[in-house]
Design a protein around this motif. Structure first.
Motif, PDB file in Angstrom:
ATOM      1  N   LYS B  64      16.216  57.524  38.303  1.00  9.83           N
ATOM      2  CA  LYS B  64      15.949  58.634  39.209  1.00  9.83           C
ATOM      3  C   LYS B  64      16.927  58.590  40.376  1.00  9.83           C
ATOM      4  O   LYS B  64      17.087  57.579  41.042  1.00  9.83           O
ATOM      5  CB  LYS B  64      14.525  58.557  39.747  1.00  9.83           C
ATOM      6  CG  LYS B  64      13.470  58.753  38.677  1.00  9.83           C
ATOM      7  CD  LYS B  64      12.337  59.673  39.160  1.00  9.83           C
ATOM      8  CE  LYS B  64      12.860  60.994  39.663  1.00  9.83           C
ATOM      9  NZ  LYS B  64      11.810  61.996  39.920  1.00  9.83           N
ATOM     10  N   ILE B  65      17.551  59.710  40.614  1.00  8.28           N
ATOM     11  CA  ILE B  65      18.445  59.814  41.755  1.00  8.28           C
ATOM     12  C   ILE B  65      18.052  61.073  42.501  1.00  8.28           C
ATOM     13  O   ILE B  65      18.344  62.177  42.065  1.00  8.28           O
ATOM     14  CB  ILE B  65      19.916  59.930  41.321  1.00  8.28           C
ATOM     15  CG1 ILE B  65      20.313  58.679  40.526  1.00  8.28           C
ATOM     16  CG2 ILE B  65      20.812  60.104  42.529  1.00  8.28           C
ATOM     17  CD1 ILE B  65      21.767  58.622  40.150  1.00  8.28           C
ATOM     18  N   GLY B  66      17.377  60.896  43.590  1.00 10.94           N
ATOM     19  CA  GLY B  66      16.899  62.054  44.338  1.00 10.94           C
ATOM     20  C   GLY B  66      15.955  62.862  43.485  1.00 10.94           C
ATOM     21  O   GLY B  66      15.021  62.316  42.897  1.00 10.94           O
ATOM     22  N   ARG B  67      16.211  64.127  43.358  1.00  8.43           N
ATOM     23  CA  ARG B  67      15.289  64.936  42.563  1.00  8.43           C
ATOM     24  C   ARG B  67      15.648  64.962  41.093  1.00  8.43           C
ATOM     25  O   ARG B  67      14.947  65.525  40.277  1.00  8.43           O
ATOM     26  CB  ARG B  67      15.221  66.355  43.135  1.00  8.43           C
ATOM     27  CG  ARG B  67      16.539  67.067  43.148  1.00  8.43           C
ATOM     28  CD  ARG B  67      16.386  68.486  43.717  1.00  8.43           C
ATOM     29  NE  ARG B  67      17.684  68.988  44.161  1.00  8.43           N
ATOM     30  CZ  ARG B  67      17.852  70.175  44.713  1.00  8.43           C
ATOM     31  NH1 ARG B  67      16.806  70.960  44.933  1.00  8.43           N
ATOM     32  NH2 ARG B  67      19.038  70.585  45.099  1.00  8.43           N
ATOM     33  N   GLU B  68      16.761  64.401  40.768  1.00  9.66           N
ATOM     34  CA  GLU B  68      17.117  64.435  39.345  1.00  9.66           C
ATOM     35  C   GLU B  68      16.993  63.079  38.641  1.00  9.66           C
ATOM     36  O   GLU B  68      17.004  62.030  39.281  1.00  9.66           O
ATOM     37  CB  GLU B  68      18.511  65.026  39.145  1.00  9.66           C
ATOM     38  CG  GLU B  68      19.636  64.236  39.738  1.00  9.66           C
ATOM     39  CD  GLU B  68      20.969  64.961  39.586  1.00  9.66           C
ATOM     40  OE1 GLU B  68      20.983  66.189  39.384  1.00  9.66           O
ATOM     41  OE2 GLU B  68      22.014  64.289  39.659  1.00  9.66           O
ATOM     42  N   THR B  69      16.858  63.143  37.326  1.00 13.72           N
ATOM     43  CA  THR B  69      16.746  61.939  36.517  1.00 13.72           C
ATOM     44  C   THR B  69      17.949  61.852  35.596  1.00 13.72           C
ATOM     45  O   THR B  69      18.158  62.721  34.758  1.00 13.72           O
ATOM     46  CB  THR B  69      15.472  61.982  35.651  1.00 13.72           C
ATOM     47  OG1 THR B  69      14.354  62.282  36.474  1.00 13.72           O
ATOM     48  CG2 THR B  69      15.239  60.647  34.976  1.00 13.72           C
ATOM     49  N   ARG B  70      18.725  60.822  35.798  1.00 12.05           N
ATOM     50  CA  ARG B  70      19.910  60.641  34.977  1.00 12.05           C
ATOM     51  C   ARG B  70      19.573  59.808  33.756  1.00 12.05           C
ATOM     52  O   ARG B  70      18.901  58.789  33.872  1.00 12.05           O
ATOM     53  CB  ARG B  70      20.999  59.906  35.765  1.00 12.05           C
ATOM     54  CG  ARG B  70      21.528  60.645  36.943  1.00 12.05           C
ATOM     55  CD  ARG B  70      22.448  61.762  36.506  1.00 12.05           C
ATOM     56  NE  ARG B  70      23.086  62.401  37.664  1.00 12.05           N
ATOM     57  CZ  ARG B  70      24.027  61.801  38.412  1.00 12.05           C
ATOM     58  NH1 ARG B  70      24.433  60.577  38.112  1.00 12.05           N
ATOM     59  NH2 ARG B  70      24.551  62.429  39.451  1.00 12.05           N
TER      60      ARG B  70
END
Lengths: 130, 130
Positions: B64-70
């Motif tokens: 998870k990076i901020g609001r996104e999921t890599r």
DNA sequence: TTGACGCGCAACCATTTGGTTTCATATACT
DNA sequence: AGTATATGAAACCAAATGGTTGCGCGTCAA
């Protein structure tokens, strides 16, 4: 080559553990359906269905002998799996990769370690989005 | 090693063509869900589900990076496939087999071309007969 | 010729699978 | 604060899967 609807591919065929066991068993020797199913806790009919799926994937071949149907393993389709896997090997191999590919060269034919390694799923990849 | 119910295994994970494409895409670079799904004709949610299955099989890892999921690919579980396949290679290989195995020896560790080649499916093989 | 054997087929069933849409929540932007 | 973005979760659905039982038919053996 326009025929062969090929409802099941190799990837699907080996996805089921029973089917993998089936393949393993048949790799040792060819066998008739009843004999085969005696090795499994499921009904003969169920085994028969699995065999048909393997057959559609080309992983087994049947031969009728009198009243019985002998099944034998057919390893060729597994090459597709192998070549699919080959693409990903580069992600954990690094050292002796080139040599290995070279040695193996005689097996794959379209696997010439030449270009930038084309994508793996270009095989038949119906990508059936149902 | 008692945890990890591991509902989906590698064999099942790669059985689906969409999932294979997913894996292929992520092998090139890590990506966020929305970006990933822009490459597919199905909904973002559907892609997300596929990603979870791949994740359960250990083939991708999320961050998870901020609001996104890599998501990024994780090739290790494919070794299981490779070693499964290794058993069957002997059915079409014959010539340079030994050499290749030898060269590759450093990768597999339990694959020492020593004994009579133990059975392939002994991996985890839940063989869930439902 | 009469059984018994071997096997596929059909019908049926519960569960899983691959999708969808809608909703909720967390994070980012202004 | 208020809005837009990113994603997961839930509910729902049709089709595919993995099984079962019962039946019919060809084949082998008395």
């Amino acid at each position: 080559m326009s025929a062969s609807p090929a409802k099941h591919d190799v990837f699907q065929a080996i996805a089921d553990p029973t089917r993998r066991k089936l393949l393993e068993l048949l790799s040792e020797q060819e066998m008739a359906v009843t004999t085969i199913s005696s090795h499994f806790p499921i009904s003969r009919t169920a085994v028969s269905k699995h065999l048909r799926i393997l057959s559609e994937a080309g992983l087994v071949k049947e031969q009728k002998i009198g009243r019985e149907t002998r099944y034998r393993m057919q390893p060729e389709p597994l090459r597709e799996l192998q070549s699919w896997l080959a693409y990903y090997e580069r992600f954990w191999e690094n050292k002796l990769h080139a040599l290995k590919r070279l040695v193996e060269g005689e097996a794959s034919s379209n696997d010439q370690l030449s270009g930038p390694r084309l994508a793996p799923d270009n095989h038949r990849s119906t990508t059936k989005q149902s």
